[in-house]
Design a protein around this motif. Structure first.
Motif, PDB file in Angstrom:
ATOM      1  N   LEU A 218     -40.170 -52.460 -12.753  1.00 12.34           N
ATOM      2  CA  LEU A 218     -39.559 -53.703 -12.461  1.00 12.34           C
ATOM      3  C   LEU A 218     -39.883 -54.356 -13.620  1.00 12.34           C
ATOM      4  O   LEU A 218     -39.018 -55.628 -13.968  1.00 12.34           O
ATOM      5  N   VAL A 219     -41.039 -54.512 -14.139  1.00 10.01           N
ATOM      6  CA  VAL A 219     -41.294 -55.176 -15.315  1.00 10.01           C
ATOM      7  C   VAL A 219     -40.205 -54.847 -16.477  1.00 10.01           C
ATOM      8  O   VAL A 219     -39.825 -55.998 -17.207  1.00 10.01           O
ATOM      9  N   ALA A 220     -39.928 -53.636 -16.741  1.00  7.02           N
ATOM     10  CA  ALA A 220     -39.206 -53.150 -17.697  1.00  7.02           C
ATOM     11  C   ALA A 220     -37.691 -53.769 -17.559  1.00  7.02           C
ATOM     12  O   ALA A 220     -36.896 -53.964 -18.375  1.00  7.02           O
ATOM     13  N   SER A 221     -37.331 -53.892 -16.216  1.00 13.89           N
ATOM     14  CA  SER A 221     -36.097 -54.319 -16.070  1.00 13.89           C
ATOM     15  C   SER A 221     -35.675 -55.680 -16.366  1.00 13.89           C
ATOM     16  O   SER A 221     -34.610 -56.422 -16.428  1.00 13.89           O
TER      17      SER A 221
ATOM     18  N   LEU B 254     -28.013 -59.976 -13.059  1.00 18.55           N
ATOM     19  CA  LEU B 254     -28.159 -61.582 -12.600  1.00 18.55           C
ATOM     20  C   LEU B 254     -28.025 -62.452 -13.865  1.00 18.55           C
ATOM     21  O   LEU B 254     -28.304 -62.094 -14.978  1.00 18.55           O
ATOM     22  N   PRO B 255     -26.945 -63.443 -13.559  1.00 18.43           N
ATOM     23  CA  PRO B 255     -26.497 -64.292 -14.684  1.00 18.43           C
ATOM     24  C   PRO B 255     -27.527 -65.263 -15.252  1.00 18.43           C
ATOM     25  O   PRO B 255     -27.350 -66.209 -15.680  1.00 18.43           O
ATOM     26  N   ARG B 256     -28.851 -65.157 -14.623  1.00 16.26           N
ATOM     27  CA  ARG B 256     -29.769 -66.066 -15.059  1.00 16.26           C
ATOM     28  C   ARG B 256     -31.000 -65.082 -15.761  1.00 16.26           C
ATOM     29  O   ARG B 256     -31.022 -63.891 -15.029  1.00 16.26           O
ATOM     30  N   PRO B 257     -31.493 -65.364 -16.623  1.00  8.23           N
ATOM     31  CA  PRO B 257     -32.659 -64.767 -17.168  1.00  8.23           C
ATOM     32  C   PRO B 257     -33.538 -64.590 -16.257  1.00  8.23           C
ATOM     33  O   PRO B 257     -34.090 -65.515 -15.554  1.00  8.23           O
ATOM     34  N   VAL B 258     -34.255 -63.337 -16.149  1.00 16.69           N
ATOM     35  CA  VAL B 258     -35.535 -62.856 -15.308  1.00 16.69           C
ATOM     36  C   VAL B 258     -36.706 -62.785 -16.146  1.00 16.69           C
ATOM     37  O   VAL B 258     -36.852 -61.896 -17.204  1.00 16.69           O
TER      38      VAL B 258
ATOM     39  N   LEU C 285     -35.744 -57.949  -1.556  1.00 18.41           N
ATOM     40  CA  LEU C 285     -35.335 -58.619  -2.897  1.00 18.41           C
ATOM     41  C   LEU C 285     -33.819 -58.411  -3.279  1.00 18.41           C
ATOM     42  O   LEU C 285     -33.303 -59.418  -3.789  1.00 18.41           O
ATOM     43  N   SER C 286     -33.075 -57.403  -2.945  1.00 17.34           N
ATOM     44  CA  SER C 286     -31.776 -57.263  -2.953  1.00 17.34           C
ATOM     45  C   SER C 286     -31.026 -58.643  -2.251  1.00 17.34           C
ATOM     46  O   SER C 286     -30.109 -59.156  -3.047  1.00 17.34           O
ATOM     47  N   GLU C 287     -31.580 -58.858  -1.154  1.00 15.05           N
ATOM     48  CA  GLU C 287     -30.849 -60.253  -0.668  1.00 15.05           C
ATOM     49  C   GLU C 287     -31.129 -61.342  -1.420  1.00 15.05           C
ATOM     50  O   GLU C 287     -30.326 -62.440  -1.655  1.00 15.05           O
TER      51      GLU C 287
ATOM     52  N   LEU D 265     -33.734 -44.555  -0.537  1.00 18.08           N
ATOM     53  CA  LEU D 265     -34.827 -45.592  -1.133  1.00 18.08           C
ATOM     54  C   LEU D 265     -34.637 -45.602  -2.596  1.00 18.08           C
ATOM     55  O   LEU D 265     -34.616 -46.762  -3.069  1.00 18.08           O
ATOM     56  N   PHE D 266     -34.438 -44.428  -3.184  1.00 13.45           N
ATOM     57  CA  PHE D 266     -34.229 -44.451  -4.826  1.00 13.45           C
ATOM     58  C   PHE D 266     -32.873 -45.280  -5.288  1.00 13.45           C
ATOM     59  O   PHE D 266     -32.913 -45.791  -6.107  1.00 13.45           O
ATOM     60  N   ARG D 267     -31.932 -45.005  -4.445  1.00 14.51           N
ATOM     61  CA  ARG D 267     -30.730 -45.785  -4.717  1.00 14.51           C
ATOM     62  C   ARG D 267     -30.841 -47.262  -4.444  1.00 14.51           C
ATOM     63  O   ARG D 267     -30.264 -47.998  -5.113  1.00 14.51           O
ATOM     64  N   GLN D 268     -31.510 -47.401  -3.313  1.00 14.53           N
ATOM     65  CA  GLN D 268     -31.838 -48.865  -3.139  1.00 14.53           C
ATOM     66  C   GLN D 268     -32.695 -49.570  -4.268  1.00 14.53           C
ATOM     67  O   GLN D 268     -32.411 -50.668  -4.922  1.00 14.53           O
ATOM     68  N   CYS D 269     -33.434 -48.912  -4.613  1.00 14.60           N
ATOM     69  CA  CYS D 269     -34.439 -49.340  -5.909  1.00 14.60           C
ATOM     70  C   CYS D 269     -33.634 -49.438  -7.221  1.00 14.60           C
ATOM     71  O   CYS D 269     -33.666 -50.426  -7.773  1.00 14.60           O
ATOM     72  N   ALA D 270     -32.764 -48.403  -7.306  1.00 15.25           N
ATOM     73  CA  ALA D 270     -31.762 -48.476  -8.483  1.00 15.25           C
ATOM     74  C   ALA D 270     -30.808 -49.906  -8.335  1.00 15.25           C
ATOM     75  O   ALA D 270     -30.617 -50.466  -9.417  1.00 15.25           O
ATOM     76  N   LYS D 271     -30.259 -50.293  -7.388  1.00 11.78           N
ATOM     77  CA  LYS D 271     -29.494 -51.206  -7.089  1.00 11.78           C
ATOM     78  C   LYS D 271     -30.596 -52.434  -7.418  1.00 11.78           C
ATOM     79  O   LYS D 271     -29.811 -53.365  -8.086  1.00 11.78           O
ATOM     80  N   VAL D 272     -31.614 -52.831  -6.924  1.00 13.36           N
ATOM     81  CA  VAL D 272     -32.372 -53.754  -7.248  1.00 13.36           C
ATOM     82  C   VAL D 272     -32.700 -54.015  -8.610  1.00 13.36           C
ATOM     83  O   VAL D 272     -32.651 -55.245  -9.347  1.00 13.36           O
ATOM     84  N   MET D 273     -32.994 -53.009  -9.231  1.00 16.38           N
ATOM     85  CA  MET D 273     -33.099 -52.868 -10.784  1.00 16.38           C
ATOM     86  C   MET D 273     -31.800 -53.280 -11.741  1.00 16.38           C
ATOM     87  O   MET D 273     -32.015 -54.180 -12.474  1.00 16.38           O
ATOM     88  N   GLN D 274     -30.757 -53.149 -11.302  1.00 17.31           N
ATOM     89  CA  GLN D 274     -29.714 -53.196 -11.634  1.00 17.31           C
ATOM     90  C   GLN D 274     -29.224 -54.808 -11.489  1.00 17.31           C
ATOM     91  O   GLN D 274     -28.546 -55.727 -12.219  1.00 17.31           O
TER      92      GLN D 274
END
Length: 263
Positions: free
Chosen positions: A119-122, A100-104, A39-41, A86-95
């Motif tokens: 993920l939904v809340a992010s 992201l300059p596009r709405p999600v 997902l990060s990629e 693991l939790f740092r990678q998850c935090a990275k993805v949420m951020q």
């Protein structure tokens, strides 16, 4: 039209709308380390993808996302460095979703629990079918949903967030909408129609203006009131100098459709 697919994520872009689909229904689309890295990629690539104007985050199967892969975590019980990573990678993805300059837009069918609820809340917007359910149930297994708490507490009121976190109980889509986790709840049959209608509405705007607004929205939230007004006043003044602002104002006054240049 652009299509990329693998065993983890399916990415499809058409007419400026990129759909990113979690593609491991057999694992309840859990956020394993491999899924988070993929997902990060994807989000890194979308930052530079000018074809993409709006992102829809979806999932295959009957579960949107069940959170972290508990089997993987159990296998690594004695490796603190893995749990940290693991939790740092998850935090990275949420951020990445927030930055992201596009709405999600989250398209939620089924269950979203723990990091799946995070993920939904992010996401900037979230639309769910009426049968969708949400929970932060970590407290039930002795692992408080501390990282999901970050996104949850920034979307719903403190008392509603604490109730979800302390009880671990599942809530329905209508309740999730009432407390601010969702924008809309619709019948399953109209979920795609609603999500993509919303996405098309946003995709038709100036990408430059949407990017400016999304970035400013999240930055001002963390500021004191006076500082937030100072910051956003400067943002609006800079925005006025942009080609699309001048075109949009002229088009409005001339009673015609604007010709966006995305700059």
């Amino acid at each position: 039209m652009t299509v990329q697919s693998d065993s983890l994520v399916h990415v499809y872009t058409e007419n400026g709308i990129t759909t990113v689909t979690l593609n491991q229904p057999e694992k309840r689309n859990s956020l394993s380390m491999a899924m988070l890295e993929r997902l990060s990629e994807v989000f890194t690539a979308l930052e530079a993808d000018e074809e993409c104007r709006v992102v829809v985050l979806a999932a295959s199967g009957k579960v949107f996302c069940a959170g972290h892969d508990l089997r993987e975590m159990r296998e690594q019980f004695n490796r603190h460095e893995f749990q940290q990573a693991l939790f740092r990678q998850c935090a990275k993805v949420m951020q990445q979703v927030v930055n992201l300059p596009r709405p999600v837009i989250a398209r939620v069918a089924g269950v979203a629990t723990a990091a799946g609820c995070q993920l939904v809340a992010s996401c900037d917007l979230a639309v769910a079918e009426s049968g969708a359910r949400f929970a932060t149930p970590g407290v039930n297994i002795g692992l408080f949903c501390s990282t999901p708490m970050v996104a949850l507490s920034r979307n719903v009121s403190r008392k509603h967030a604490m109730e979800m976190l302390l009880t671990g109980e599942m809530i329905g889509a209508e309740r999730a909408e009432q407390i601010g986790l969702l924008n809309r709840v619709v019948d399953a049959e109209t979920l795609d129609e609603t999500v993509y209608s919303l996405a098309r509405t946003i995709a038709d705007k100036s990408a430059y203006t949407v990017k400016t607004g999304k970035t400013a929205f999240y930055r001002q939230l963390e500021m004191p009131l006076e500082q937030a007004y100072e910051y956003t006043a400067e943002i609006m003044a800079s925005n006025m100098a942009a080609c699309d602002a001048q075109e949009g104002i002229a088009a409005f006054l001339d009673k015609r459709e604007p010709d966006w240049q995305d700059r």
